[in-house]
Design a protein around this motif. Structure first.
Motif, PDB file in Angstrom:
ATOM      1  N   ASN A   1       0.806  -1.221   0.000  1.00 41.81           N
ATOM      2  CA  ASN A   1       0.000   0.000   0.000  1.00 41.81           C
ATOM      3  C   ASN A   1       0.844   1.277   0.000  1.00 41.81           C
ATOM      4  OD1 ASN A   1      -2.437  -1.457   0.110  1.00 41.81           O
ATOM      5  ND2 ASN A   1      -2.242  -1.701   2.331  1.00 41.81           N
ATOM      6  N   CYS A   2       2.106   1.149  -0.305  1.00 40.27           N
ATOM      7  CA  CYS A   2       3.020   2.292  -0.184  1.00 40.27           C
ATOM      8  C   CYS A   2       3.475   2.772  -1.561  1.00 40.27           C
ATOM      9  CB  CYS A   2       4.230   1.897   0.662  1.00 40.27           C
ATOM     10  SG  CYS A   2       5.336   3.262   1.032  1.00 40.27           S
ATOM     11  N   GLN A   3       3.408   4.068  -1.782  1.00 36.24           N
ATOM     12  CA  GLN A   3       3.968   4.683  -2.997  1.00 36.24           C
ATOM     13  C   GLN A   3       5.207   5.512  -2.672  1.00 36.24           C
ATOM     14  OE1 GLN A   3       2.618   3.892  -5.979  1.00 36.24           O
ATOM     15  NE2 GLN A   3       1.239   2.588  -4.780  1.00 36.24           N
ATOM     16  N   THR A   4       5.464   5.693  -1.391  1.00 37.21           N
ATOM     17  CA  THR A   4       6.598   6.494  -0.945  1.00 37.21           C
ATOM     18  C   THR A   4       7.876   5.672  -1.048  1.00 37.21           C
ATOM     19  OG1 THR A   4       5.158   7.628   0.625  1.00 37.21           O
ATOM     20  CG2 THR A   4       7.525   7.793   1.023  1.00 37.21           C
ATOM     21  N   PRO A   5       8.982   6.273  -1.524  1.00 37.70           N
ATOM     22  CA  PRO A   5      10.252   5.532  -1.598  1.00 37.70           C
ATOM     23  C   PRO A   5      10.643   4.963  -0.242  1.00 37.70           C
ATOM     24  CG  PRO A   5      10.434   7.632  -2.738  1.00 37.70           C
ATOM     25  CD  PRO A   5       9.115   7.652  -2.023  1.00 37.70           C
TER      26      PRO A   5
ATOM     27  N   LYS B   1       8.833   1.926  -6.792  1.00 47.84           N
ATOM     28  CA  LYS B   1       9.969   2.159  -7.688  1.00 47.84           C
ATOM     29  C   LYS B   1      10.880   3.226  -7.082  1.00 47.84           C
ATOM     30  CE  LYS B   1       8.247  -0.708 -10.686  1.00 47.84           C
ATOM     31  NZ  LYS B   1       7.227  -1.311  -9.797  1.00 47.84           N
ATOM     32  N   GLY B   2      12.172   3.019  -7.217  1.00 50.22           N
ATOM     33  CA  GLY B   2      13.130   3.968  -6.657  1.00 50.22           C
ATOM     34  C   GLY B   2      13.461   3.714  -5.206  1.00 50.22           C
TER      35      GLY B   2
ATOM     36  N   LYS C   1      13.189  -2.303 -10.580  1.00 55.72           N
ATOM     37  CA  LYS C   1      13.405  -0.848 -10.629  1.00 55.72           C
ATOM     38  C   LYS C   1      13.731  -0.287  -9.240  1.00 55.72           C
ATOM     39  CE  LYS C   1      12.567  -0.817 -15.025  1.00 55.72           C
ATOM     40  NZ  LYS C   1      12.551  -2.276 -15.215  1.00 55.72           N
ATOM     41  N   VAL C   2      14.630  -0.987  -8.554  1.00 56.18           N
ATOM     42  CA  VAL C   2      15.079  -0.550  -7.235  1.00 56.18           C
ATOM     43  C   VAL C   2      16.591  -0.383  -7.246  1.00 56.18           C
ATOM     44  CG1 VAL C   2      13.165  -1.645  -6.013  1.00 56.18           C
ATOM     45  CG2 VAL C   2      15.282  -2.956  -6.411  1.00 56.18           C
ATOM     46  N   TYR C   3      17.087   0.216  -6.194  1.00 59.59           N
ATOM     47  CA  TYR C   3      18.532   0.397  -6.011  1.00 59.59           C
ATOM     48  C   TYR C   3      18.999  -0.587  -4.944  1.00 59.59           C
ATOM     49  CZ  TYR C   3      18.011   4.636  -8.748  1.00 59.59           C
ATOM     50  OH  TYR C   3      17.748   5.523  -9.767  1.00 59.59           O
ATOM     51  N   ILE C   4      20.126  -1.207  -5.186  1.00 59.47           N
ATOM     52  CA  ILE C   4      20.681  -2.179  -4.245  1.00 59.47           C
ATOM     53  C   ILE C   4      21.959  -1.616  -3.643  1.00 59.47           C
ATOM     54  CG2 ILE C   4      21.487  -4.538  -3.894  1.00 59.47           C
ATOM     55  CD1 ILE C   4      18.631  -4.456  -4.881  1.00 59.47           C
ATOM     56  N   VAL C   5      22.023  -1.590  -2.327  1.00 55.48           N
ATOM     57  CA  VAL C   5      23.267  -1.266  -1.625  1.00 55.48           C
ATOM     58  C   VAL C   5      23.772  -2.581  -1.047  1.00 55.48           C
ATOM     59  CG1 VAL C   5      24.291  -0.032   0.323  1.00 55.48           C
ATOM     60  CG2 VAL C   5      22.597   1.105  -1.117  1.00 55.48           C
ATOM     61  N   LEU C   6      24.713  -3.204  -1.761  1.00 52.53           N
ATOM     62  CA  LEU C   6      25.247  -4.512  -1.373  1.00 52.53           C
ATOM     63  C   LEU C   6      26.432  -4.284  -0.441  1.00 52.53           C
ATOM     64  CD1 LEU C   6      25.190  -7.555  -1.578  1.00 52.53           C
ATOM     65  CD2 LEU C   6      26.455  -7.388  -3.738  1.00 52.53           C
ATOM     66  N   LYS C   7      26.206  -4.524   0.848  1.00 51.57           N
ATOM     67  CA  LYS C   7      27.137  -4.088   1.881  1.00 51.57           C
ATOM     68  C   LYS C   7      28.349  -5.012   2.009  1.00 51.57           C
ATOM     69  CE  LYS C   7      23.777  -3.892   4.960  1.00 51.57           C
ATOM     70  NZ  LYS C   7      22.859  -3.580   6.083  1.00 51.57           N
TER      71      LYS C   7
END
Length: 504
Positions: free
Chosen positions: A343-347, A370-371, A406-412
């Motif tokens: 239910n979320c549209q917020t990044p 997305k994003g 369509k997401v960003y991955i921060v692979l730690k």
């Protein structure tokens, strides 16, 4: 800084040769001089040096280095391995130049190799093979590598440890790769340097400026980059005179099952230390007094459940949401998380147990706004993508995940990778092993949440957040050392890191 595949590095050499212009032999001379200078800066003239050169241009570099070290007084023993009787043109020329030196200790090996003694006092220079390798070493060359590896000598590789390929080593034979203590890389880093399983081969690496054409570097395309301070500073937004807290965003942090309030505290403090205007922490009711006391600057919104996150929040009230730190994984929390995402549209910044829950409900990946930014460590990523056999495969699967959803991955990890949906990968050089401690990831999530809420793009928030997180860790290390660091020390160093990056 661009990171090119091996094939592009050869193109850059050719571009420099054509446009400087400079001969291939003179470019090799320049590279050898840079390498020689680095050796002289680190090891005294009394160090006995043994050089192993191959038949190609990496061997040509090694022979030129041997000549230069001899000319300034080092004791050098050089072996050129030429089993097929075929040397590159530049290698042949440097062989002839080396042989012209009086009393040179030089052996060209065509059949039988008698290994020289190598002690802990020796410096071995590995110039067998460079960036052109495309299959595992075998036969006599493999035997030479194994001999180097069993010695107690210090090993420094020219450009690449012999046997290591510049990108993908999935099908390599790891027993036939030189274990270098140091790798002096020509001009630019190689992708393989940034993968954990290659550390024992690469050792400590440094870049040597050999004057490759900057115009050629600018024109050549790549998907991989190593972040530098000059990339981050321009991203930091200045604060105007009449700014107020409403301008800098309202962030929501959903974190901290009962008994895990520390995760919420660390993420909240990091968020507030990174410039957000307002922060609301949604947490189980029993955490209320803990949060109100530990982080008085934050608004606390109690979940209806005393112990776990069970009631999704209204995402429309916030510019960015972070979910996951210390959340735990029970059925009610899983249901609430899936509903929150759906239910979320917020990044969103999705971390820790939120990622582990997604690993069990992969169909929910399609509902992530997305994003959004996912911040997994390797095992959390594999719970979503499936098991990976090495860092190259893990990176490839993370790229697929970023592209597909369509997401960003921060692979730690060391050299944390920021992966965009468009296939760009930015590796982060800041940080140190002292940050491998509980809560460090929560701090990173709080920083990224803050930036996302302030209106930074997901790419800007991820790159800036990761870089400043590592910088703060480095500042903490300078003050406390690595053994004594804890996650809260990273937060304490954030203001100094931000002040440094914000200065023009």
């Amino acid at each position: 800084m661009k990171i090119f595949p091996g094939i592009s590095l050869k193109v850059l050499d050719e571009y420099t040769i054509e446009h400087e212009p400079i001969s291939s032999l003179d470019l090799m001379e320049r590279a050898a001089q840079a390498f020689t200078n680095a050796v002289v800066a680190q090891w005294p003239h009394t160090t006995p040096v043994t050089i192993f050169a191959g038949p190609g241009n990496n061997g040509g570099d090694a022979l030129a280095v041997a000549r230069m070290l001899l000319q300034i007084g080092y004791q050098v023993n050089t072996f050129l391995f030429n089993p097929k009787g075929e040397l590159s043109e530049e290698c042949q020329t440097n062989k002839e130049l080396l042989e012209m030196i009086d009393d040179v200790d030089f052996t060209e090996v065509t059949t039988q190799f008698t290994p020289p003694p190598l002690t802990k006092d020796h410096l071995v220079i590995d110039g067998l093979f460079g960036i052109g390798l495309n299959k595992p070493l075998a036969g006599g060359f493999a035997a030479v590598v194994k001999y180097i590896n069993i010695s107690k000598a210090t090993v420094v590789a020219i450009d690449m440890p012999s046997g290591l390929m510049t990108e993908d080593n999935t099908f390599n034979n790891r027993t036939t790769i030189v274990h270098a203590d140091y790798t002096f890389s020509m001009q630019l880093p190689k992708l393989a340097f940034l993968f954990a399983e290659n550390y024992d081969f690469v050792g400590e690496w440094k870049l040597l400026d050999i004057g490759l054409s900057q115009e050629g570097i600018d024109e050549e395309d790549t998907d991989c980059y190593l972040l530098e301070e000059k990339d981050i500073k321009p991203l930091i937004k200045p604060r105007k005179k009449f700014a107020h807290k409403g301008i800098f965003g309202h962030a929501a942090l959903i974190a901290g099952a009962y008994g895990m309030a520390g995760s919420a505290i660390l993420a909240a403090k990091a968020c507030l230390r990174s410039g957000v205007g307002l922060l609301t922490v949604h947490t189980p009711a029993l955490n209320n007094n803990i949060l109100q006391t530990a982080v008085p600057e934050a608004i606390v919104e109690a979940d209806i459940n005393e112990y776990f996150f069970t009631s999704p929040i209204d995402a429309d009230d916030y510019q960015a949401i972070c979910i996951g730190p210390g959340l735990k994984q029970n059925n009610e929390t899983e249901f609430a998380l899936l509903e929150q995402i759906n239910n979320c549209q917020t990044p969103m910044v999705i971390d820790a147990d939120a990622l582990n829950i997604l690993g069990k409900h992969r169909q929910a990946l399609t509902s992530i706004p997305k994003g959004s930014i996912l911040t997994p460590h390797p095992k959390e990523l594999e719970r979503i993508t499936g098991k990976c056999h090495n860092s190259f495969e893990r990176m490839s699967k993370a790229c697929e995940l970023a592209h597909n959803f369509k997401v960003y991955i921060v692979l730690k990890g060391a050299y944390t990778a920021i992966i965009t949906p468009h296939g760009k990968i930015f590796f982060n050089p800041t940080g140190n092993p002292g940050m491998a401690t509980a809560g460090s990831g929560d701090v990173l999530s709080g920083i990224i949440l803050s930036l996302l809420a302030q209106g930074y793009t997901p790419e800007e928030a991820a790159k800036t957040g990761v870089y400043v997180h590592g910088m703060a860790g480095d500042l903490a290390k300078e003050q406390l050392g690595m053994m004594g660091m804890k996650a809260g020390d990273i937060i304490s160093a954030l203001p100094t890191a931000w002040q440094h990056l914000s200065s023009q």
